[in-house]
Design a protein around this motif. Structure first.
Motif, PDB file in Angstrom:
ATOM      1  N   HIS A   1      54.431 -73.020 -45.462  1.00 14.47           N
ATOM      2  CA  HIS A   1      53.646 -73.098 -44.220  1.00 14.47           C
ATOM      3  C   HIS A   1      52.428 -72.190 -44.304  1.00 14.47           C
ATOM      4  O   HIS A   1      52.517 -71.050 -44.758  1.00 14.47           O
TER       5      HIS A   1
ATOM      6  N   THR B   1      47.686 -72.994 -39.506  1.00 17.77           N
ATOM      7  CA  THR B   1      47.928 -74.351 -39.007  1.00 17.77           C
ATOM      8  C   THR B   1      49.069 -74.307 -37.995  1.00 17.77           C
ATOM      9  O   THR B   1      49.770 -73.299 -37.877  1.00 17.77           O
ATOM     10  N   PRO B   2      49.297 -75.400 -37.223  1.00 16.21           N
ATOM     11  CA  PRO B   2      50.352 -75.389 -36.201  1.00 16.21           C
ATOM     12  C   PRO B   2      51.721 -75.000 -36.761  1.00 16.21           C
ATOM     13  O   PRO B   2      52.103 -75.409 -37.861  1.00 16.21           O
ATOM     14  N   GLN B   3      52.463 -74.220 -35.978  1.00 17.86           N
ATOM     15  CA  GLN B   3      53.774 -73.712 -36.360  1.00 17.86           C
ATOM     16  C   GLN B   3      54.828 -74.816 -36.266  1.00 17.86           C
ATOM     17  O   GLN B   3      55.040 -75.401 -35.197  1.00 17.86           O
TER      18      GLN B   3
ATOM     19  N   THR C   1      59.447 -75.070 -33.735  1.00 16.27           N
ATOM     20  CA  THR C   1      59.117 -75.102 -32.311  1.00 16.27           C
ATOM     21  C   THR C   1      60.368 -75.215 -31.453  1.00 16.27           C
ATOM     22  O   THR C   1      61.457 -75.535 -31.931  1.00 16.27           O
TER      23      THR C   1
ATOM     24  N   ALA D   1      43.868 -67.527 -33.848  1.00 13.08           N
ATOM     25  CA  ALA D   1      44.435 -68.829 -34.208  1.00 13.08           C
ATOM     26  C   ALA D   1      45.909 -68.694 -34.587  1.00 13.08           C
ATOM     27  O   ALA D   1      46.744 -69.513 -34.176  1.00 13.08           O
TER      28      ALA D   1
ATOM     29  N   ARG E   1      47.858 -68.166 -31.368  1.00 12.14           N
ATOM     30  CA  ARG E   1      47.890 -69.367 -30.518  1.00 12.14           C
ATOM     31  C   ARG E   1      48.876 -70.402 -31.053  1.00 12.14           C
ATOM     32  O   ARG E   1      49.567 -71.078 -30.279  1.00 12.14           O
ATOM     33  N   HIS E   2      48.945 -70.539 -32.376  1.00 14.45           N
ATOM     34  CA  HIS E   2      49.920 -71.476 -32.952  1.00 14.45           C
ATOM     35  C   HIS E   2      51.348 -71.037 -32.633  1.00 14.45           C
ATOM     36  O   HIS E   2      52.208 -71.884 -32.349  1.00 14.45           O
TER      37      HIS E   2
ATOM     38  N   ALA F   1      52.064 -71.752 -28.924  1.00 14.51           N
ATOM     39  CA  ALA F   1      52.292 -73.176 -28.676  1.00 14.51           C
ATOM     40  C   ALA F   1      53.705 -73.607 -29.078  1.00 14.51           C
ATOM     41  O   ALA F   1      54.272 -74.532 -28.490  1.00 14.51           O
ATOM     42  N   ALA F   2      54.277 -72.916 -30.065  1.00 17.46           N
ATOM     43  CA  ALA F   2      55.620 -73.271 -30.550  1.00 17.46           C
ATOM     44  C   ALA F   2      56.724 -72.551 -29.794  1.00 17.46           C
ATOM     45  O   ALA F   2      57.890 -72.909 -29.907  1.00 17.46           O
TER      46      ALA F   2
END
Length: 453
Positions: A336, A340-342, A345, A373, A376-377, A380-381
Motif C-alpha cells: 500500500h 493513496t486511499p486506505q 476501512t 493527504a 485524510r485517507h 476517510a477509512a
C-alpha cells in the motif's frame, strides 16, 4: 585593633554547578542499581539488550539521571575546551561518521566477536576483511578514542559495549559467504549505520551547495545521487538498481527503534485497553517492529496486525516477522502507498474494522500537502471507534524562553520541564539526536532548500 576583613563571597562557578548535577545524578543511578542488586553494564563488555542491568537504564528515573549527566559532562567540556578546538572537533566529525560506516560494512564487530575478549591482531583483521591494515589501524584507533572498540594491546583490538551493537548476529564467515543476505533478519542497527553512512552522509556533503543555491531547485540527496526533480527517496529506492538500498532502508527503520525510548510506545497510548482481537494497522510499517513490540507486550489480546508498505519493503517485513515472531498467526502484509486511499476501512466486517491506525516516523518525511493527504485517507477509512496513534518527536527550542509557537507549546501534552540550570533547557548533548534527525529528514518546504531528502 584593626577591624576584621569581611569574608569574600564567591559565586558558584558554572563548573561547580555542572559537577553538582553530575554528582547528584550519579548518586541516583547508583542507588537504583544498589537497591536492585544489579551490576552496572560494563563499557568493556559486549552489549546484552536482555541483561537486567541494561533494562534498568530505561527506567524513567535512571534515564533522566543519565540524561542530566550526559548533558552536564558535554557542557563542562565546552566550558573547558579551547573554543576553536570545540568548533574544529565538530567540523572534523565526518571522519568518525566514515570510520563507523567502514567498520560496519567490513563486519569488524563480527570478526572481533569470533575471537572473544582476547582481541584480534590488525594483520588478521585485514586478512579477514580484505581491507588495508594501515586503514584499519586508523579507523579502529579513531573509533576506540571515542570508546567504540577497544585496543587491549598495541595493534590488538576487541569489541566493547558500543562496538558490539554493530553486530548482525551472524558469524563472519556467513556474512562473507552471502553478502546480499548480510542484513536480512538482523536487528537493523547495522543497517541504520550503513544507510546513514551512504545516503545520509553523501547527501550531507551536498547540503552546503543545496542550502546556498539561490534557486533552491534541488535538495541535497538529489544533488548527491543525481535523482530526478520529481522523484522522492522512496521512488528512487524503487529503481531496480537500488534494490539492495531499499531492503537496507527497511531494515534501518527497524534499527531506529533501538534509539527510541523503549517505554515511550506504551506510555503514550493504552494498548491494553483495546478489545481482544482488535485490528491494528501499521501504515508505512517498514519491518513492522512497532506493532511486534505491542504483540509481545500483550500476547493475550491476540491483536490482528496489518503491516502496510511498498512492495519490496513488505517482503522484508515478512522475513522479519518470520525470523523474530514465527508463531504469530494473526499478522498480514499488504502492499500500500499511503498517499493513496486506505484499503483497510470500516466498510469491512466488524472483525476486520481498523481500531487503530499507526504512523510511526512517517509525517516528518513529507511536506504539509502530502501529510494532509495521508491523514485524510485515514480519516476517510476510519469509523467512530477508530483511533490514530502518531509517533513523532517534537523539536524543542534550546533556550528557556518561549514565544508560544513551538511544537511544545502547540501540541497538548508535549510540554516538558526544562533541564536543571545551568544546563541548556533541552538537555544539551543528551538531546542532540533529535536535531540530527531533523537535519536528515526535514519536513520544511522545498523552497527553504535545506532538506537532505
Amino acid at each position: 585593633m584593626a577591624a576584621p576583613r569581611p569574608k569574600r563571597r564567591y559565586l558558584e562557578s558554572p563548573l561547580r554547578a555542572l559537577l553538582n548535577i553530575i554528582s547528584t545524578s550519579v548518586d541516583a543511578i547508583d542507588a537504583a542499581y544498589t537497591s536492585t542488586n544489579l551490576p552496572h553494564p560494563s563499557l568493556d563488555a559486549p552489549y546484552d539488550p536482555h541483561a537486567p542491568g541494561e533494562a534498568l537504564r530505561s527506567v524513567p528515573r535512571v534515564a533522566a539521571a543519565a540524561k542530566n549527566i550526559i548533558g552536564a559532562a558535554a557542557q563542562m567540556i565546552a566550558e573547558l575546551e579551547h573554543p576553536f578546538q570545540g568548533v574544529t572537533s565538530t567540523a572534523y566529525a565526518f571522519h568518525q561518521a566514515a570510520a563507523i560506516s567502514i567498520a560496519s560494512q567490513l563486519d569488524l564487530s563480527e570478526i572481533l566477536h569470533d575471537a572473544g575478549p582476547s582481541g584480534v591482531a590488525l594483520d588478521e583483521i585485514a586478512s579477514k576483511s580484505g581491507a588495508s591494515e594501515v586503514l584499519l589501524a586508523k579507523v579502529l584507533r579513531l573509533l576506540a578514542t571515542q570508546h567504540i572498540f577497544r585496543e587491549v594491546k598495541p595493534g590488538l583490538f576487541t569489541n566493547n559495549r558500543l562496538s558490539s551493537t554493530l553486530s548482525k548476529g551472524k558469524p563472519h564467515y556467513v556474512l562473507a559467504r552471502s553478502p546480499e543476505e548480510r542484513l536480512v533478519g538482523t536487528s537493523g542497527r547495522a543497517a541504520l549505520i550503513e544507510f546513514t553512512g551512504d545516503e545520509c552522509f553523501k547527501a550531507s556533503a551536498a547540503l552546503v551547495d543545496a542550502a546556498l543555491d539561490p534557486k533552491g531547485e534541488q535538495i541535497a540527496l538529489k544533488r548527491a545521487f543525481g535523482i530526478g526533480p520529481s522523484e522522492s527517496l522512496f521512488q528512487w529506492h524503487a529503481r531496480p538498481e537500488n534494490k539492495a538500498r531499499k531492503e537496507r532502508f527497511a531494515c534501518a527503520m527497524q534499527g531506529t527503534t533501538e534509539s527510541d525510548n523503549s517505554e515511550g510506545l506504551f506510555q503514550g497510548f493504552e494498548w491494553g485497553s483495546l478489545p481482544h482481537g482488535a485490528s491494528l494497522v501499521d501504515v508505512g510499517s517498514g519491518t513492522g517492529g512497532t506493532l511486534m513490540r505491542v504483540v509481545k507486550r500483550y500476547p493475550e489480546h491476540k491483536f490482528r496486525i496489518v503491516n502496510q508498505d511498498l512492495d519490496g519493503v513488505i517482503e522484508t517485513a515478512k522475513r522479519y516477522w518470520k525470523t523474530n515472531l514465527p508463531t504469530y498467526d494473526r499478522v498480514s502484509f499488504q502492499t500500500h502507498d499511503f498517499l493513496t486511499p486506505q484499503p483497510q476501512t470500516c466498510a469491512a466486517t466488524n472483525y476486520d474494522k481498523p481500531r487503530v491506525f499507526v504512523l510511526r516516523h512517517i509525517m516528518h518525511n513529507w511536506p504539509s500537502a502530502q501529510a494532509r493527504a495521508i491523514l485524510r485517507h485515514l480519516r476517510a477509512a476510519a469509523g467512530s471507534e477508530t483511533q490514530l496513534v502518531v509517533l513523532e518527536s517534537a523539536l524543542p527550542v534550546v533556550c528557556r524562553e518561549s514565544d508560544g509557537t513551538s511544537d511544545h507549546d502547540i501540541v497538548p501534552g508535549a510540554v516538558r520541564p526544562p533541564a536543571p540550570r545551568p544546563l541548556l533547557a533541552n538537555g544539551g548533548r543528551a538531546s542532540a539526536s533529535i536535531y540530527r534527525m531533523d537535519m536528515t529528514v526535514s519536513k520544511q518546504d522545498p523552497s527553504l532548500h535545506v532538506n537532505l531528502f
